[in-house]
Enzyme design. Sequence first.
Site, short mmCIF file in Angstrom:
data_model
loop_
_atom_site.label_atom_id
_atom_site.label_comp_id
_atom_site.label_asym_id
_atom_site.label_seq_id
_atom_site.Cartn_x
_atom_site.Cartn_y
_atom_site.Cartn_z
N LYS A 1 -71.30 -3.56 6.98
CA LYS A 1 -71.98 -4.69 7.64
C LYS A 1 -73.13 -4.19 8.51
O LYS A 1 -73.17 -3.00 8.87
CB LYS A 1 -70.97 -5.45 8.50
CG LYS A 1 -70.36 -4.63 9.62
CD LYS A 1 -69.19 -5.35 10.27
CE LYS A 1 -68.58 -4.49 11.38
NZ LYS A 1 -67.31 -5.05 11.87
N TYR B 1 -93.33 0.41 34.02
CA TYR B 1 -93.27 -0.94 34.58
C TYR B 1 -92.34 -0.98 35.79
O TYR B 1 -91.24 -0.43 35.76
CB TYR B 1 -92.74 -1.93 33.54
CG TYR B 1 -93.74 -2.26 32.45
CD1 TYR B 1 -94.98 -2.82 32.76
CD2 TYR B 1 -93.43 -2.04 31.12
CE1 TYR B 1 -95.89 -3.14 31.75
CE2 TYR B 1 -94.32 -2.36 30.11
CZ TYR B 1 -95.56 -2.92 30.43
OH TYR B 1 -96.44 -3.24 29.45
C1 LIG Z 1 -66.34 -3.98 11.86
C2 LIG Z 1 -65.00 -4.16 11.30
C3 LIG Z 1 -64.20 -3.06 10.95
C4 LIG Z 1 -64.60 -1.64 11.25
O1 LIG Z 1 -64.35 -1.36 12.61
P1 LIG Z 1 -64.60 0.11 13.19
O2 LIG Z 1 -64.10 0.05 14.57
O3 LIG Z 1 -66.07 0.34 13.11
O4 LIG Z 1 -63.85 1.03 12.30
C5 LIG Z 1 -63.01 -3.29 10.32
N1 LIG Z 1 -62.59 -4.54 10.05
C6 LIG Z 1 -63.30 -5.62 10.41
C7 LIG Z 1 -62.78 -6.96 10.11
C8 LIG Z 1 -64.52 -5.47 11.06
O5 LIG Z 1 -65.23 -6.56 11.40
#
Ligand SMILES: *Cc1c(COP(=O)(O)O)cnc(C)c1O
Length: 373
Positions: free
Chosen positions: A33, A265
């Site tokens: 993702k 800034y």
């Molecule tokens: C993002 C996500 C993961 C992975 O989590 P990590 O902590 O990066 O290993 C696993 N399952 C779901 C449903 C997620 O949204």
Amino acid sequence: MARAEAIIDLGALDYNIKRLLSNTKAEGLAVVKADAYGHGLVPVAERALKAGAKWLGTALLEEAIALRDAGISAPIIAWLTPITDDFESAIRKKIDLAIPSLKHLEAVVKAGKSLGIPPRVHLEVDTGMSRGGALQDWNSLVTKAAELSNDGVLEVVGIWSHFARADEPDHSFNEEQLINFQTRVLEAKKVGVNPKLLHLSNSAATLTNSSSHFDLVRLGIAMYGLSPEVSAMGSSETLNLKPVMKLRARLHLVKEVPAGSQVGYGGTATTKTDTKLAVVAMGYADGVPRNANSTAGVLVSNKKAPIIGRVSMDQFVVEIGNDSIANAGDWAYLIGSEGGDGYTADAWAKACGTINYEIVTRIGPRVPRVFIN
Ligand SMILES: *Cc1c(COP(=O)(O)O)cnc(C)c1O
């Protein structure tokens, strides 16, 4: 030549996946993702499959569709799909969907019926996080799913849930969620829902809690070589993981300034002595957080140079000191280095009051990804 780039070491990704999967009997799902946590969706997905992951996981349906459009045929789950999503495209492209409520189930089954294809789904149960998944409506959800499966208009592939505190391995809430999950699975079996895949573990649980692995582990941050939580679980190095991303930008300008010069800034920092500053050609529009303090910085000419003043939209200033041999046009490493001891995503996270996940996922589209190994 590029102004800035993220160097993505696919060999390190390969190493991390093999190391994580050597720890479990479960199959691996590579979580890609958010543009593979900022590392580049398609190249990461392809390499993860080569390294031994059997599944891919995305949040958005659009991300899963992008994988199919790139020619990837491995099983994919998309788990954040509002009921307004284009489920017909998902079903046509053989993308598995997470089902957290009856409303989702109805919308997905309706799309499947109009195509004459039973949708493949993973029923999501809330085991204590109070975010995704069915809670009080779990029993009605599984009862309905059983009925639809019997009618041949639904294929229940999995049941799954998500840990809230897996990065605190000693916390009793993990055990509570695990027991809850097992109870909820039994409830589903009782009404005739008996899918072939159960999955619960993220990276942290994959590393620390083998009783929660079940059939599939969902590998996210650890696959990218970063620790889910440095203080409770140790650094990448302690966990035997290799950070996949290096990040570097050019020095735009190097110059001498007198003691007492205010920088950036708001004049939030002032030089203490006559010194040399360098302007790094990357800013918050590229994902370098504006609130980063001077515990973060860059490695330039093999020397750490801390941030001085506020990060701007396209640039920030570092103090390289009078003895620096750095020149305009040199690479400055924000994350990692070419051999030396550079800053880490963890150091940036600490300097910004956030977590390494947010540092890497926010590196923006203006920064090209360069894939090596
Ligand atoms: C993002 C996500 C993961 C992975 O989590 P990590 O902590 O990066 O290993 C696993 N399952 C779901 C449903 C997620 O949204």
